[in-house]
Write an enzyme that holds these catalytic residues in place. Structure first.
Site, short mmCIF file in Angstrom:
data_model
loop_
_atom_site.label_atom_id
_atom_site.label_comp_id
_atom_site.label_asym_id
_atom_site.label_seq_id
_atom_site.Cartn_x
_atom_site.Cartn_y
_atom_site.Cartn_z
N LYS A 132 0.86 -1.20 0.00
CA LYS A 132 0.00 0.00 0.00
C LYS A 132 0.88 1.22 0.00
CE LYS A 132 -3.90 2.29 0.44
NZ LYS A 132 -3.55 3.03 -0.79
N GLN A 179 7.22 3.70 3.88
CA GLN A 179 5.81 3.33 3.95
C GLN A 179 5.59 2.06 4.77
OE1 GLN A 179 3.91 5.57 1.61
NE2 GLN A 179 2.22 5.11 2.97
N LYS A 217 5.45 3.32 8.40
CA LYS A 217 4.31 4.22 8.57
C LYS A 217 3.01 3.41 8.62
CE LYS A 217 4.11 7.59 5.57
NZ LYS A 217 3.79 8.47 4.41
N LYS A 253 5.19 1.76 -3.09
CA LYS A 253 5.13 3.12 -3.65
C LYS A 253 5.36 3.05 -5.14
CE LYS A 253 4.69 7.44 -2.31
NZ LYS A 253 3.97 7.97 -1.13
N GLY A 284 -2.77 8.44 -4.14
CA GLY A 284 -2.10 9.64 -4.63
C GLY A 284 -0.85 9.99 -3.85
N ASP A 285 -0.12 10.95 -4.38
CA ASP A 285 1.03 11.58 -3.72
C ASP A 285 1.26 12.86 -4.53
OD1 ASP A 285 3.30 10.83 -1.58
OD2 ASP A 285 4.33 11.77 -3.25
N THR A 295 -4.41 13.72 5.39
CA THR A 295 -2.98 13.85 5.72
C THR A 295 -2.72 15.14 6.49
OG1 THR A 295 -2.54 12.67 3.68
CG2 THR A 295 -0.65 13.64 4.80
N ASN A 323 -2.10 19.38 -1.58
CA ASN A 323 -3.11 18.69 -0.79
C ASN A 323 -2.79 18.68 0.71
OD1 ASN A 323 -3.72 15.65 0.41
ND2 ASN A 323 -5.48 16.62 -0.56
N SER A 364 -6.94 6.01 3.78
CA SER A 364 -6.95 5.11 2.62
C SER A 364 -7.37 3.70 3.07
CB SER A 364 -5.56 5.03 1.98
OG SER A 364 -5.35 6.10 1.09
P1 NDP Z 1 0.74 18.02 -4.09
O1 NDP Z 1 1.18 17.67 -5.46
O2 NDP Z 1 -0.70 18.23 -3.82
O3 NDP Z 1 1.51 19.32 -3.59
C1 NDP Z 1 2.89 19.38 -3.53
C2 NDP Z 1 3.31 20.76 -3.05
O4 NDP Z 1 4.71 20.75 -2.78
C3 NDP Z 1 3.08 21.83 -4.09
O5 NDP Z 1 2.87 23.05 -3.46
C4 NDP Z 1 4.41 21.81 -4.85
O6 NDP Z 1 4.69 23.01 -5.54
C5 NDP Z 1 5.38 21.59 -3.72
N1 NDP Z 1 6.57 20.89 -4.22
C6 NDP Z 1 6.60 19.68 -4.84
N2 NDP Z 1 7.85 19.36 -5.19
C7 NDP Z 1 8.61 20.38 -4.80
C8 NDP Z 1 9.98 20.64 -4.90
N3 NDP Z 1 10.84 19.76 -5.48
N4 NDP Z 1 10.44 21.79 -4.36
C9 NDP Z 1 9.59 22.66 -3.78
N5 NDP Z 1 8.26 22.45 -3.66
C10 NDP Z 1 7.79 21.35 -4.17
O7 NDP Z 1 1.33 16.88 -3.16
P2 NDP Z 1 0.90 16.45 -1.69
O8 NDP Z 1 0.43 17.63 -0.92
O9 NDP Z 1 0.04 15.28 -1.80
O10 NDP Z 1 2.30 15.94 -1.10
C11 NDP Z 1 3.19 16.79 -0.37
C12 NDP Z 1 4.12 15.94 0.48
O11 NDP Z 1 3.34 15.17 1.40
C13 NDP Z 1 4.97 14.93 -0.28
O12 NDP Z 1 6.20 14.77 0.40
C14 NDP Z 1 4.17 13.64 -0.15
O13 NDP Z 1 4.98 12.50 -0.31
C15 NDP Z 1 3.67 13.78 1.27
N6 NDP Z 1 2.50 12.98 1.64
C16 NDP Z 1 1.34 13.05 0.91
C17 NDP Z 1 0.25 12.31 1.32
C18 NDP Z 1 -1.06 12.41 0.62
O14 NDP Z 1 -2.01 11.79 1.08
N7 NDP Z 1 -1.18 13.15 -0.47
C19 NDP Z 1 0.32 11.40 2.47
C20 NDP Z 1 1.55 11.47 3.20
C21 NDP Z 1 2.60 12.23 2.77
P3 NDP Z 1 4.45 23.07 -7.14
O15 NDP Z 1 2.98 23.08 -7.32
O16 NDP Z 1 5.13 24.32 -7.57
O17 NDP Z 1 5.12 21.85 -7.71
O1 2IT Z 2 3.02 8.97 1.60
C1 2IT Z 2 1.87 8.54 1.81
O2 2IT Z 2 1.57 7.98 2.87
C2 2IT Z 2 0.86 8.73 0.77
N1 2IT Z 2 1.15 9.35 -0.25
C3 2IT Z 2 -0.51 8.14 0.93
C4 2IT Z 2 -0.51 6.69 0.56
C5 2IT Z 2 -1.86 6.03 0.51
O3 2IT Z 2 -1.88 4.85 0.14
O4 2IT Z 2 -2.87 6.64 0.84
#
Ligand code: NDP
Ligand code: 2IT
Length: 458
Positions: free
Chosen positions: A103, A124, A127, A139, A178-179, A223, A254, A391
């Site tokens: 997952k 993961q 976590k 992943k 997603g991520d 998250t 997100n 999830s």
């Molecule tokens: P999104 O794509 O929704 O948003 C990512 C954000 O981070 C955007 O504002 C983006 O800016 C910025 N960003 C991405 N890459 C870079 C970079 N190289 N340098 C600077 N800024 C950057 O992703 P999420 O919000 O889903 O994910 C954000 C973090 O949270 C990641 O590390 C992800 O692995 C982690 N995460 C996400 C989960 C989820 O459920 N979605 C769960 C657990 C962890 P821009 O738009 O300019 O690219």
């Molecule tokens: O980093 C993470 O935990 C995620 N992007 C969410 C993974 C999931 O299966 O919901």
């Protein structure tokens, strides 16, 4: 590999053992710096467990857990709106299915490579174990860059990606979500393609689906809300709270948006957020409705915020956000966004707590700076586990063919995050590292998987 001297004092013996396994990891995964970083953090925090439980060494748990069951890399070819043929690389890494199906999310970002996917997949495992739910670790993703692509291009890419990925996943096999760069729209296109290929409605094959066709209420918020719930517990223990605090949240995707929302609901003033181009600072508190519209609806840059809020300032460059003074910092963008210098700056500006919403946002040196300066530190594996937790709740609803209310899901999420905090705190205390949630979370996550590995045989 040199032979270990069993007559060494225990701590030295275990250290040498971990050094040796880590050397092998470096040799087997050369140039994969992010993967090596994630492994190093986990391995060395497990020393106290290995000292007490030598059977984990005899059973070669570290050697086994760090090697993925498999990693697939595949070609994704698709056609853009101008008729040009494009080729990207897709990945799925399946690390451990000892406590449930693999997952973990899918990331679409030009920086994606084997090292990034492996670091995320490795983390993961622990976590997902911490959540207390039956989910293993995996992943995936692609070096596809969603920026500037039309909706039709996104759809064709997602369909091409799923055409390959579908061979390796299933509701009881591996369940992506997603991520970065993958939200409900992308999950929808991928689900549509999977359904077509399978000829069956297997709702539980993906999570983060749209609410109308099997998605869970509260997954979008999970998250960010979960990270704030976790930090709230950590603050409570120290006699602090979000109420009245000044908060900085990096990113505006997100995780960031819903971390900002929950922090505000708890009485914080969130003064800054960012994207990969730069950050905004709005002294009186940012207007979340504007950020949501710019990012969730209009797909615009964060710099445009200041057009509507002339009192706010925009600064080029995303790492400068850590120079904004705050009580609580929530890095929610990407890996290694806080280095040693940024950490030192936060400390000198009086930061009290750091909660990692992103995966591995702090370098190992930055974590040391926080811990040495008694900053309350909530590590990613624990603090951002709310997303994957909901999830798993989505999978449960899909299996039961039921829908739960937002209140039910949010209250389960809140309980899960409290429980992860307590587990991590207790494990740190039990092994002599009270207050160190990095060690506590790694140990608590590890032990459950390691025991399952032993019970299931080699
Ligand atoms: P999104 O794509 O929704 O948003 C990512 C954000 O981070 C955007 O504002 C983006 O800016 C910025 N960003 C991405 N890459 C870079 C970079 N190289 N340098 C600077 N800024 C950057 O992703 P999420 O919000 O889903 O994910 C954000 C973090 O949270 C990641 O590390 C992800 O692995 C982690 N995460 C996400 C989960 C989820 O459920 N979605 C769960 C657990 C962890 P821009 O738009 O300019 O690219
Ligand atoms: O980093 C993470 O935990 C995620 N992007 C969410 C993974 C999931 O299966 O919901």
């Amino acid at each position: 590999m040199k032979t270990l001297n069993k007559h060494l004092p225990k701590t030295q013996y275990v250290h040498e053992y971990v050094d040796q396994v880590f050397e092998t990891v470096k040799k087997r995964n050369p140039n994969e710096m992010e993967f090596q970083q994630a492994v190093k953090e986990v391995f060395y925090s497990l020393v106290p467990v290995l000292e007490k439980n030598s059977h984990y060494i005899q059973q070669a748990i570290l050697e086994r857990i760090v090697e993925p069951d498999r990693i697939v890399s595949f070609k994704v070819s698709w056609v853009d709106d101008h008729g040009n043929v494009k080729v990207n690389r897709g990945f799925r890494v399946q690390f451990s299915n000892h406590i449930g199906p693999y997952k973990g999310g899918l990331r679409f970002h030009p920086s994606v490579n084997a090292s990034i996917i492996k670091f995320l997949g490795f983390e993961q495992i622990f976590k997902n174990s911490l959540t207390g739910q039956p989910i293993g670790g995996g992943k995936g993703g692609s070096d596809f860059d969603p920026k500037g692509k039309s909706d039709a291009e996104i759809m064709r890419f997602c369909q091409a990606f799923m055409t390959e990925l579908s061979k390796y996943i299933g509701p009881d096999v591996d369940v992506p979500a997603g991520d970065i760069g993958v939200g409900a729209r992308e999950i929808g296109y991928m689900f549509g393609q999977y359904k077509k290929l399978r000829g069956a409605y297997e709702a539980g094959v993906l999570t983060g689906k749209g609410i109308g066709y099997g998605g869970s209420l509260g997954r979008k918020e999970a998250t960010g809300y979960g990270a704030v719930y976790f930090v709230e517990e950590m603050l409570k223990d120290a006699g602090e709270s979000f109420n009245g605090s000044t908060v900085v949240v990096s990113g505006s995707g997100n995780v960031s948006i819903y971390a900002i929302e929950k922090a505000m609901q708890l009485g914080a003033t969130v003064v800054a957020c960012s994207d990969s181009n730069g950050y905004i600072y709005d002294k009186g508190g940012i207007d979340l409705a504007t950020v949501k519209r710019l990012k969730e609806v209009e797909n615009k840059r964060i710099s445009e915020y200041v057009d509507e809020h002339p009192d706010a300032i925009y600064m080029d460059g995303c790492t400068g956000i850590w120079s904004v003074p705050c009580d609580i910092a929530l890095p929610c963008a990407t890996q290694n966004e806080i280095d040693e210098n940024a950490a030192a700056l936060l400390v000198s500006n009086g930061v009290k707590a750091v909660g990692e919403g992103a995966n591995m946002p702090s370098t190992l040196e930055a974590i040391d700076v926080f811990l040495e300066n008694n900053v309350l530190f909530a590590p990613a594996k624990a603090a951002n586990a709310g997303g994957v937790s909901v999830s798993a709740l989505e999978m449960a609803q899909n299996s039961a063919r039921q829908y739960w209310t937002l209140e039910e899901v949010d209250s389960k999420l809140h309980d899960i995050m409290k429980n992860i905090y307590t587990k991590s705190k207790k494990a740190a205390e039990e092994y002599g590292y009270a207050g160190n949630l990095v060690i506590g979370a790694n140990i608590a996550g590890f032990v459950k998987v390691a025991d399952a590995m032993i019970e299931q045989g080699i």
